[in-house]
Design a protein around this motif. Structure first.
Motif, PDB file in Angstrom:
ATOM      1  N   ARG A 102      41.343  44.481   4.840  1.00  0.00           N
ATOM      2  CA  ARG A 102      40.702  45.008   3.634  1.00  0.00           C
ATOM      3  C   ARG A 102      40.374  43.879   2.667  1.00  0.00           C
ATOM      4  NH1 ARG A 102      44.648  49.145   4.335  1.00  0.00           N
ATOM      5  NH2 ARG A 102      46.000  48.344   2.675  1.00  0.00           N
ATOM      6  N   LEU A 149      28.657  49.798  -1.255  1.00  0.00           N
ATOM      7  CA  LEU A 149      28.809  51.102  -1.911  1.00  0.00           C
ATOM      8  C   LEU A 149      27.449  51.735  -2.190  1.00  0.00           C
ATOM      9  CD1 LEU A 149      31.626  50.128  -4.435  1.00  0.00           C
ATOM     10  CD2 LEU A 149      31.886  51.605  -2.428  1.00  0.00           C
ATOM     11  N   PHE A 191      32.998  60.078  -3.640  1.00  0.00           N
ATOM     12  CA  PHE A 191      33.527  60.268  -2.289  1.00  0.00           C
ATOM     13  C   PHE A 191      33.544  61.734  -1.844  1.00  0.00           C
ATOM     14  CE2 PHE A 191      35.597  56.126  -3.299  1.00  0.00           C
ATOM     15  CZ  PHE A 191      35.062  55.406  -2.250  1.00  0.00           C
ATOM     16  N   ILE A 206      39.322  51.721  -2.436  1.00  0.00           N
ATOM     17  CA  ILE A 206      39.629  53.128  -2.166  1.00  0.00           C
ATOM     18  C   ILE A 206      38.895  53.613  -0.921  1.00  0.00           C
ATOM     19  CG2 ILE A 206      39.242  55.486  -3.028  1.00  0.00           C
ATOM     20  CD1 ILE A 206      39.951  54.441  -5.806  1.00  0.00           C
ATOM     21  N   ALA A 207      37.657  53.169  -0.734  1.00  0.00           N
ATOM     22  CA  ALA A 207      36.891  53.570   0.456  1.00  0.00           C
ATOM     23  C   ALA A 207      37.599  53.153   1.734  1.00  0.00           C
ATOM     24  CB  ALA A 207      35.490  52.955   0.412  1.00  0.00           C
ATOM     25  N   LEU A 230      40.847  55.835   1.882  1.00  0.00           N
ATOM     26  CA  LEU A 230      40.651  57.290   1.831  1.00  0.00           C
ATOM     27  C   LEU A 230      40.271  57.801   3.206  1.00  0.00           C
ATOM     28  CD1 LEU A 230      40.559  59.725  -0.090  1.00  0.00           C
ATOM     29  CD2 LEU A 230      38.159  59.178  -0.544  1.00  0.00           C
ATOM     30  N   ARG A 231      41.099  58.628   3.792  1.00  0.00           N
ATOM     31  CA  ARG A 231      40.883  59.077   5.172  1.00  0.00           C
ATOM     32  C   ARG A 231      39.874  60.213   5.283  1.00  0.00           C
ATOM     33  NH1 ARG A 231      44.648  57.160   8.851  1.00  0.00           N
ATOM     34  NH2 ARG A 231      46.372  55.983   7.933  1.00  0.00           N
ATOM     35  N   SER A 278      37.114  61.602   3.983  1.00  0.00           N
ATOM     36  CA  SER A 278      35.870  61.570   3.218  1.00  0.00           C
ATOM     37  C   SER A 278      34.783  60.978   4.095  1.00  0.00           C
ATOM     38  CB  SER A 278      36.038  60.720   1.947  1.00  0.00           C
ATOM     39  OG  SER A 278      34.775  60.377   1.401  1.00  0.00           O
ATOM     40  N   ALA A 316      33.515  57.730   2.554  1.00  0.00           N
ATOM     41  CA  ALA A 316      34.426  56.601   2.787  1.00  0.00           C
ATOM     42  C   ALA A 316      34.312  56.100   4.220  1.00  0.00           C
ATOM     43  CB  ALA A 316      35.862  57.023   2.486  1.00  0.00           C
ATOM     44  N   ARG A 317      34.196  57.028   5.178  1.00  0.00           N
ATOM     45  CA  ARG A 317      34.047  56.607   6.578  1.00  0.00           C
ATOM     46  C   ARG A 317      32.753  55.817   6.779  1.00  0.00           C
ATOM     47  NH1 ARG A 317      36.995  61.454   7.766  1.00  0.00           N
ATOM     48  NH2 ARG A 317      35.136  62.749   7.539  1.00  0.00           N
ATOM     49  N   VAL A 328      31.228  54.014   4.505  1.00  0.00           N
ATOM     50  CA  VAL A 328      31.419  52.696   3.889  1.00  0.00           C
ATOM     51  C   VAL A 328      32.196  51.784   4.841  1.00  0.00           C
ATOM     52  CG1 VAL A 328      32.570  51.442   2.019  1.00  0.00           C
ATOM     53  CG2 VAL A 328      31.282  53.531   1.516  1.00  0.00           C
ATOM     54  N   ARG A 329      33.274  52.306   5.450  1.00  0.00           N
ATOM     55  CA  ARG A 329      34.068  51.487   6.376  1.00  0.00           C
ATOM     56  C   ARG A 329      33.241  51.054   7.578  1.00  0.00           C
ATOM     57  NH1 ARG A 329      38.094  55.385   4.933  1.00  0.00           N
ATOM     58  NH2 ARG A 329      37.815  56.560   6.873  1.00  0.00           N
TER      59      ARG A 329
END
Length: 349
Positions: free
Chosen positions: A14, A24, A48, A112-113, A116-117, A119, A122-123, A125-126
Motif C-alpha cells: 500500500r 481516484l 465509495f 481507504i480504497a 475497504l473490502r 465496495s 474501491a475494488r 481503484v485497487r
C-alpha cells in the motif's frame, strides 16, 4: 501480476503506491471541500458507495496508518477555524455545534480504497493501481525528456487508433476490391473495425474533457464548489451548464410561485425543458415523494418534453425507479460531477 487483494493484506505494498492519488479521479470523480484539499467522512462514504458507519469503523481500525497519510480529527479552535474556512459545512447539516470532525486528504482516501473490502469503487481503484504498477515494472525504461504530458492510456489509445486507421482499414479496402466470394463478410468486418476506431476517438476526447485542466473551471472540486453555493447561485450555475450544452430561452424562475420548477427553457432541437435544482449535503438523498411532486409539475403543469431533477446528493432506489418510470432524468451527484466538468448530458443532445 499481483492480485488486487494483496493490497488489503500488505501495508508495504500500500505504501509503495500511495503517491498515485490521480487514480481516484480516473475511477470516479472525487469531490473536495472548498479548501480543495480535504473530504469529510460522509464524502468518503459517498465516493465509495458505503455507509458512514463503515468508513468510521475502518478509520478506527486503521487509525495509525490513515493518520500517517493525512487523516485528522479536528477539535476546539482547530475545528472552528476549519469550519470558518469551509463555510458550506455548517449549512443545514448540524443543528448543534459538533465536538469534532474527521477529515481526509486525497492520500488518505486512496489509503481507504486499499483497505475497504465491500465496495465496487474501491475494488476498481485497487485494480487500476496494480495495472499501473505492472505497466511501470514491465515497460522498458525511457530516459528521454518527456515533451508531452499525455498519459500512458492516451498514448496507447492513439497508437491503436493510428494502426486501425492507417493499416487495418486500408488492408480491408484492398481485399474488398480484389475479392468476390467473401466481399460481404469483408465489408462487415471493415465496418466493425471502423466502429472501434470511432469509439477510441470518442474515448480519447472524453478523457481530455474530464482530465484536462481548463481555465474556466477548477482542476479539482467541481461539485465541492457547487456545495459552497447558495440555492440561487446553484440554480444560476445549472442554467449556465444548460446554455453551454446548446439550450436556449433558459430562464431561472426558482422561488415563490415557481410551481415546483426552478428553470425552464428549450433544448438545442426545440424540446420543452424544465429543471428542478436541489443543493443538498452529499450524505442526504432525494426521496420518492420529492420526485413524485416534480413529476406532477413537469408533466402536468409544464407539459415538459425533457425534465431534469438535478441534485448534489444521491437519489434513493425508489426515487430512481419513479423517475425512470415517469421519464424524469435524475442528475445525481456523480452525473453532476461529470456534467460540471465538461461532459454533456445525453438527454439534451
Amino acid at each position: 501480476m499481483i492480485n488486487e487483494s494483496a493490497l488489503l493484506e500488505s501495508k508495504s505494498l500500500r505504501d509503495s503506491v500511495l503517491d498515485r492519488t490521480d487514480v481516484l479521479d480516473r475511477v470516479k470523480a472525487l469531490s473536495l471541500l472548498p479548501d480543495g484539499m480535504h473530504v469529510t467522512t460522509a464524502m468518503v462514504a459517498a465516493y465509495f458507495g458505503a455507509t458512514v458507519e463503515v468508513i468510521r469503523q475502518l478509520s478506527k481500525r486503521h487509525r495509525e496508518e490513515l493518520e500517517a497519510n493525512g487523516m485528522a480529527v479536528l477539535r476546539g479552535a482547530d475545528l472552528r477555524k476549519f469550519e470558518s474556512d469551509n463555510a458550506s459545512l455548517s449549512l443545514g447539516s448540524y443543528p448543534q455545534a459538533r465536538r469534532s470532525l474527521t477529515i481526509y486528504s486525497r492520500r488518505a482516501v486512496l489509503n481507504i480504497a486499499m483497505l475497504l473490502r465491500d465496495s465496487d469503487v474501491a475494488r476498481q481503484v485497487r485494480a487500476y493501481l496494480l495495472d499501473m504498477e505492472y505497466l511501470a515494472r514491465t515497460q522498458p525504461v525511457d530516459n528521454s525528456v518527456p515533451t508531452d504530458p499525455t498519459s500512458l492510456d492516451d498514448r496507447i489509445d492513439q497508437r491503436i487508433t493510428h494502426i486501425l486507421g492507417k493499416t487495418v482499414v486500408p488492408m480491408f479496402n484492398a481485399l474488398i476490391e480484389t475479392s468476390g466470394e467473401h466481399r460481404k463478410e469483408l465489408v462487415a468486418l471493415r465496418a466493425g473495425v471502423q466502429r472501434i476506431e470511432r469509439r477510441l476517438h470518442q474515448h480519447h476526447a472524453r478523457l481530455q474533457r474530464l482530465e484536462g485542466t481548463r481555465a474556466d473551471r477548477p482542476a479539482v472540486g467541481v461539485v465541492a464548489a457547487m456545495d459552497a453555493m447558495n440555492g440561487r447561485t446553484f440554480e444560476q450555475h445549472i442554467a449556465k451548464l444548460l446554455r453551454r450544452d446548446g439550450c436556449t430561452n433558459v430562464v431561472v424562475q426558482g422561488g415563490h410561485g415557481d410551481r415546483g420548477v426552478d428553470i425552464i427553457g428549450l433544448t438545442a432541437d426545440g424540446r420543452r425543458l424544465v429543471v428542478q435544482c436541489k443543493r443538498f449535503a452529499p450524505y442526504l438523498s432525494i426521496t420518492s415523494p420529492e420526485v413524485q411532486k416534480f413529476v406532477g409539475s413537469a408533466k402536468v403543469l409544464y407539459s415538459a418534453d425533457v425534465a431534469l431533477y438535478v441534485a448534489t446528493c444521491p437519489f434513493t432506489p425508489e426515487a430512481l425507479h419513479i423517475a425512470a418510470e415517469a421519464g424524469i432524468t435524475a442528475v445525481h451527484r456523480g452525473v453532476l460531477e461529470e456534467w460540471g466538468a465538461g461532459e454533456p448530458l445525453r438527454v439534451l443532445e
